[in-house]
Design a protein around this motif. Structure first.
Motif, mmCIF file in Angstrom:
data_model
loop_
_atom_site.group_PDB
_atom_site.id
_atom_site.type_symbol
_atom_site.label_atom_id
_atom_site.label_comp_id
_atom_site.label_asym_id
_atom_site.label_seq_id
_atom_site.Cartn_x
_atom_site.Cartn_y
_atom_site.Cartn_z
ATOM 1 N N ASN A 224 12.141 -0.261 -19.544
ATOM 2 C CA ASN A 224 12.626 -0.359 -18.272
ATOM 3 C C ASN A 224 12.913 -1.733 -17.971
ATOM 4 O O ASN A 224 12.217 -2.620 -18.435
ATOM 5 C CB ASN A 224 11.803 0.228 -17.151
ATOM 6 C CG ASN A 224 11.983 1.911 -17.220
ATOM 7 O OD1 ASN A 224 12.617 2.436 -18.082
ATOM 8 N ND2 ASN A 224 11.475 2.489 -16.094
ATOM 9 N N PRO A 225 13.741 -2.041 -16.770
ATOM 10 C CA PRO A 225 13.586 -3.572 -16.382
ATOM 11 C C PRO A 225 12.574 -4.201 -16.029
ATOM 12 O O PRO A 225 11.431 -3.622 -15.902
ATOM 13 C CB PRO A 225 14.617 -3.353 -15.043
ATOM 14 C CG PRO A 225 15.329 -2.134 -15.304
ATOM 15 C CD PRO A 225 14.362 -1.365 -15.980
ATOM 16 N N PRO A 226 12.520 -5.502 -16.043
ATOM 17 C CA PRO A 226 11.324 -6.326 -15.889
ATOM 18 C C PRO A 226 10.640 -6.187 -14.791
ATOM 19 O O PRO A 226 9.449 -6.320 -14.443
ATOM 20 C CB PRO A 226 11.835 -7.817 -15.735
ATOM 21 C CG PRO A 226 13.302 -7.708 -16.740
ATOM 22 C CD PRO A 226 13.782 -6.268 -16.291
ATOM 23 N N THR A 227 11.381 -5.430 -13.606
ATOM 24 C CA THR A 227 10.538 -5.361 -12.374
ATOM 25 C C THR A 227 9.602 -3.921 -12.287
ATOM 26 O O THR A 227 8.783 -3.914 -11.479
ATOM 27 C CB THR A 227 11.545 -4.900 -11.169
ATOM 28 O OG1 THR A 227 12.447 -4.010 -11.720
ATOM 29 C CG2 THR A 227 12.316 -6.360 -10.940
ATOM 30 N N ASP A 228 9.651 -3.342 -13.368
ATOM 31 C CA ASP A 228 8.976 -2.226 -13.472
ATOM 32 C C ASP A 228 7.730 -2.137 -14.282
ATOM 33 O O ASP A 228 7.394 -3.044 -14.853
ATOM 34 C CB ASP A 228 9.789 -1.037 -14.387
ATOM 35 C CG ASP A 228 10.940 -0.640 -13.437
ATOM 36 O OD1 ASP A 228 11.206 -1.064 -12.357
ATOM 37 O OD2 ASP A 228 11.783 0.384 -13.716
ATOM 38 N N GLY A 229 6.603 -1.214 -13.987
ATOM 39 C CA GLY A 229 5.484 -1.141 -14.407
ATOM 40 C C GLY A 229 5.314 0.360 -14.878
ATOM 41 O O GLY A 229 5.984 1.232 -14.435
ATOM 42 N N GLY A 230 4.472 0.846 -15.792
ATOM 43 C CA GLY A 230 4.209 2.044 -16.356
ATOM 44 C C GLY A 230 2.913 2.206 -16.860
ATOM 45 O O GLY A 230 2.200 1.414 -17.073
ATOM 46 N N ILE A 231 2.378 3.336 -16.929
ATOM 47 C CA ILE A 231 1.133 3.833 -17.550
ATOM 48 C C ILE A 231 1.401 5.321 -18.012
ATOM 49 O O ILE A 231 1.721 6.164 -17.476
ATOM 50 C CB ILE A 231 -0.144 3.680 -16.661
ATOM 51 C CG1 ILE A 231 -1.361 3.972 -17.116
ATOM 52 C CG2 ILE A 231 -0.050 4.364 -15.336
ATOM 53 C CD1 ILE A 231 -2.595 3.358 -16.515
ATOM 54 N N LYS A 232 0.651 5.462 -19.378
ATOM 55 C CA LYS A 232 0.621 6.861 -19.847
ATOM 56 C C LYS A 232 -0.582 7.152 -20.545
ATOM 57 O O LYS A 232 -1.098 6.186 -21.231
ATOM 58 C CB LYS A 232 1.983 6.959 -21.140
ATOM 59 C CG LYS A 232 2.121 6.090 -21.940
ATOM 60 C CD LYS A 232 3.524 5.937 -22.690
ATOM 61 C CE LYS A 232 3.445 4.912 -23.851
ATOM 62 N NZ LYS A 232 5.007 5.142 -24.629
ATOM 63 N N ALA B 196 6.620 -2.335 -8.132
ATOM 64 C CA ALA B 196 5.620 -2.948 -7.084
ATOM 65 C C ALA B 196 6.474 -3.113 -5.805
ATOM 66 O O ALA B 196 5.823 -2.746 -4.726
ATOM 67 C CB ALA B 196 4.808 -4.105 -7.693
ATOM 68 N N THR B 197 7.508 -3.798 -5.889
ATOM 69 C CA THR B 197 8.175 -4.202 -4.528
ATOM 70 C C THR B 197 8.658 -2.799 -3.988
ATOM 71 O O THR B 197 8.783 -2.728 -2.771
ATOM 72 C CB THR B 197 9.416 -4.981 -4.875
ATOM 73 O OG1 THR B 197 8.996 -6.096 -5.642
ATOM 74 C CG2 THR B 197 10.318 -5.611 -3.838
ATOM 75 N N LYS B 198 9.039 -1.943 -4.540
ATOM 76 C CA LYS B 198 9.501 -0.429 -3.972
ATOM 77 C C LYS B 198 8.046 0.246 -3.656
ATOM 78 O O LYS B 198 8.613 1.480 -3.281
ATOM 79 C CB LYS B 198 10.306 0.244 -4.986
ATOM 80 C CG LYS B 198 11.635 -0.689 -5.291
ATOM 81 C CD LYS B 198 12.667 0.307 -6.208
ATOM 82 C CE LYS B 198 13.903 -0.527 -6.549
ATOM 83 N NZ LYS B 198 14.722 0.354 -7.482
ATOM 84 N N THR B 199 7.012 -0.218 -3.816
ATOM 85 C CA THR B 199 5.711 0.445 -3.543
ATOM 86 C C THR B 199 5.805 1.770 -4.510
ATOM 87 O O THR B 199 4.974 2.998 -3.920
ATOM 88 C CB THR B 199 5.614 0.907 -2.144
ATOM 89 O OG1 THR B 199 6.057 -0.193 -1.376
ATOM 90 C CG2 THR B 199 4.115 0.761 -1.928
ATOM 91 N N SER B 200 6.081 1.759 -5.658
ATOM 92 C CA SER B 200 5.839 2.937 -6.693
ATOM 93 C C SER B 200 5.138 2.641 -7.705
ATOM 94 O O SER B 200 4.679 3.562 -8.702
ATOM 95 C CB SER B 200 7.245 3.407 -7.008
ATOM 96 O OG SER B 200 8.007 2.348 -7.443
ATOM 97 N N ILE C 148 0.706 -1.352 -0.048
ATOM 98 C CA ILE C 148 0.035 -0.062 0.189
ATOM 99 C C ILE C 148 0.694 1.121 0.105
ATOM 100 O O ILE C 148 1.738 1.278 1.061
ATOM 101 C CB ILE C 148 -0.965 0.296 1.117
ATOM 102 C CG1 ILE C 148 -1.614 -1.295 1.469
ATOM 103 C CG2 ILE C 148 -1.768 1.306 1.262
ATOM 104 C CD1 ILE C 148 -2.692 -1.538 0.178
ATOM 105 N N PRO C 149 0.607 2.139 -1.048
ATOM 106 C CA PRO C 149 1.554 3.270 -1.061
ATOM 107 C C PRO C 149 1.212 4.334 0.075
ATOM 108 O O PRO C 149 0.080 4.480 0.567
ATOM 109 C CB PRO C 149 1.293 3.974 -2.356
ATOM 110 C CG PRO C 149 0.575 2.851 -3.037
ATOM 111 C CD PRO C 149 -0.075 1.933 -2.353
ATOM 112 N N ASN C 150 2.294 5.001 0.482
ATOM 113 C CA ASN C 150 2.067 6.243 1.375
ATOM 114 C C ASN C 150 2.338 7.289 0.898
ATOM 115 O O ASN C 150 3.431 7.688 0.324
ATOM 116 C CB ASN C 150 3.077 5.812 2.523
ATOM 117 C CG ASN C 150 3.057 7.056 3.738
ATOM 118 O OD1 ASN C 150 2.359 7.801 3.530
ATOM 119 N ND2 ASN C 150 3.728 6.591 4.972
#
Length: 548
Positions: free
Chosen positions: A148-156, A51-55, A30-32
């Motif tokens: 970006n690396p496989p761990t990342d997600g994005g939306i535009k 996701a792992t970095k909550t971003s 859950i992001p803060n």
């Protein structure tokens, strides 16, 4: 930056990601919003994170989609929203989250017929074609973190002009999304995903057929087929992988997909310069596999996961520097298309000045804009720009009849253009580059990073030309100091200093405590290194003058 000892080599077991853990983190963390790194933040290419970095988590996506739904309602956009996704692991759950929110808000959503992957340029083309013939305006969302690396997600978000949203629009979406998250998402509308899939608001379309059927409007596919050009394609596991066989069949092209694998861990990728898995089609390390096959094809091409970037590999020169290919593509298009002579060549101010020299050589108007493809959107939309390109291997151009093709970067057409150039001229793009360099000068280009705290970055962002007191750079007289781009007078968020045979630009990073220096010399590499060294001294002097 030191090159990692394993760069260009196959990924090792320890380099691979735990997809199950990553997807779990997407739903569970859950992001803060009190922590800046966990807030929604739109850069030049949307919101990105891990996701792992909550971003990049479910809360980010549902809040962003709610904000987009509210924005389009406020703007009166009543047409469909075209929704696409790439092959990153987080794109699939984010796709489901987006549909659940958009349908709950009464948005007509259109997705690929098999619920598969959709490249960025296809979404742009869908928006443009729909809005050309309908009063009810359409827009789009693409779920991708690009290369970006496989761990990342994005939306535009792409509004009705089909290109990247303007800064004032993304700022509104960003602020509303963060407010929604801070209020525990109480104002976010959602429906169950399975229910959303059955909704009459959700429709499906064969995006592949739609896009491929029109490609001959922008690239001379007949010339490529007639010449029998052999094309090697490495989709790098990206969203356009199912498009290439259809392109080959429809136009009778000799295309071989050298890597047909889709794997969300991207474990088939050679490691990039820093030892990370990154699907950067402009990197010789990430493209090592295709480069090794260069002699097997007349031309070989690669793309990043959302297919808005291109990598061009030739027999004569291997992987082309993106700046070199930009210059070649511009020179070819402007001399082989019947476009009005008033149409402009668009380039970002950190792209090679070889483009400037090409424009002058062929007597075509040049427009230099700040970093970010959004600055080309209006010009490509009304066809006042024939071409828009940036140094990071992203570009697009207008159709053969002079009409708008896409207002976002299109890796397909830039890749196919390389084959057209060879088919029509008998020379590959690298051979054309060598000829241009002999005529106009051989550029040496570099980019480095330097440490800068938040206060220093603020100073650099707002730096004026008057704040630069130096009158020479690397032994040459400074002829221009820019804080605003000459093409549109927009602030560049930094400074650019030019001499007769060189230049540098300095811009702060939007996400890290660094600033970036881009530089180029038309003398030699030693001159380039002097430019970079003195650029850091000039920026440091500006920091000192500001008292920090």
């Amino acid at each position: 930056m030191t090159v990692h000892h394993h760069a260009g080599k196959p990924a090792r077991p320890e380099d691979r990601i735990n997809i199950g853990r990553l997807v779990s983190d997407y739903f569970l963390k859950i992001p803060n919003t009190d922590i800046p790194e966990q807030r929604v933040s739109f850069g030049t290419s949307g919101h990105r994170g891990c996701a792992t970095k909550t971003s990049f988590n479910e809360q980010h996506i549902v809040a962003i989609c709610q904000a987009v739904a509210e924005h389009r309602k406020a703007q009166g956009y009543t047409g469909p929203l075209f929704l696409g996704k790439d092959t990153h692991a987080l794109s699939e759950p984010a796709f489901a989250s987006a549909i659940s929110v958009l349908i709950a808000n009464g948005v007509n959503v259109v997705i690929q017929s098999d619920e598969g992957f959709t490249p960025t340029p296809v979404i742009s083309r869908l928006i443009i074609e729909h809005n050309r013939n309908n009063k009810e305006q359409a827009d789009g969302l693409i779920i991708t973190p690009s290369h970006n690396p496989p761990t990342d997600g994005g939306i535009k978000y792409n509004p009705p002009h089909g290109g990247p949203a303007e800064g004032d629009v993304t700022k509104l979406i960003e602020q509303r999304a963060n407010d929604l998250m801070a209020a525990n998402l109480v104002d976010v509308n959602t429906v169950d995903f399975e229910q959303a899939l059955q909704s009459p608001l959700l429709s499906k379309q064969d995006f592949i057929e739609f896009y491929v059927d029109q490609l001959d409007q922008v690239v001379d596919m007949q010339a490529i087929a007639k010449a029998g050009v052999t094309i090697g394609v490495d989709p790098l596991g990206g969203s356009g992988i199912n498009y290439w066989p259809v392109i080959a069949k429809k136009y009778g092209l000799n295309i071989e997909i050298v890597n047909p694998v889709v794997d969300a861990s991207f474990a088939f990728m050679p490691l990039d310069k820093d030892g990370k898995i990154r699907m950067d089609c402009s990197s010789p390390y990430a493209m090592a596999g295709l480069i090794a096959m260069k002699d097997d094809f007349d031309v070989a091409v690669g793309n990043d996961p959302d297919f808005d970037r291109h990598g061009i590999v030739t027999k004569s020169g291997g992987l082309m520097n993106p700046n070199h290919y930009l210059a070649v593509a511009i020179n070819y298009l402007m001399t082989h298309r019947s476009w009005p002579e008033t149409t402009k060549i668009g380039k970002t101010l950190v792209s090679s000045s070889l483009v400037d020299r090409v424009a002058e050589h062929i007597n075509r108007p040049l427009s230099e804009v700040p970093v970010g493809f959004k600055w080309f959107v209006d010009g490509l939309f009304d066809s006042s720009y024939a071409f828009g390109g940036e140094e990071s291997a992203g570009a697009s151009f207008i159709a053969r009849d002079g009409s708008c093709w896409t207002t976002d970067k299109d890796g397909f057409i830039m890749a196919l253009l390389a084959a057209e150039i060879l088919a029509v001229t008998g020379k590959d793009p690298h051979q054309h580059y060598k000829h241009l360099a002999e005529q106009l000068g051989e550029p040496c280009y570099g980019r480095v990073e330097a440490v800068a705290n938040s206060e220093q970055k603020k100073v650099l962002t707002a730096l004026s030309a008057d704040a630069i007191t130096a009158d020479t750079l690397a032994g040459e007289k400074i002829v221009n100091i820019l804080s605003h781009a000459p093409g549109n007078n927009a602030a560049i968020g930094g400074i650019k200093v030019t001499t007769e045979n060189g230049w540098f630009a300095a811009r702060p990073s939007g996400t890290e405590e660094i600033y970036k220096i881009y530089a180029e010399s038309f003398i030699d590499d030693a001159h380039l290194q002097t430019i970079i060294k003195e650029a850091q001294e000039i920026v440091s002097a500006a920091f000192k003058a500001a008292g920090i």
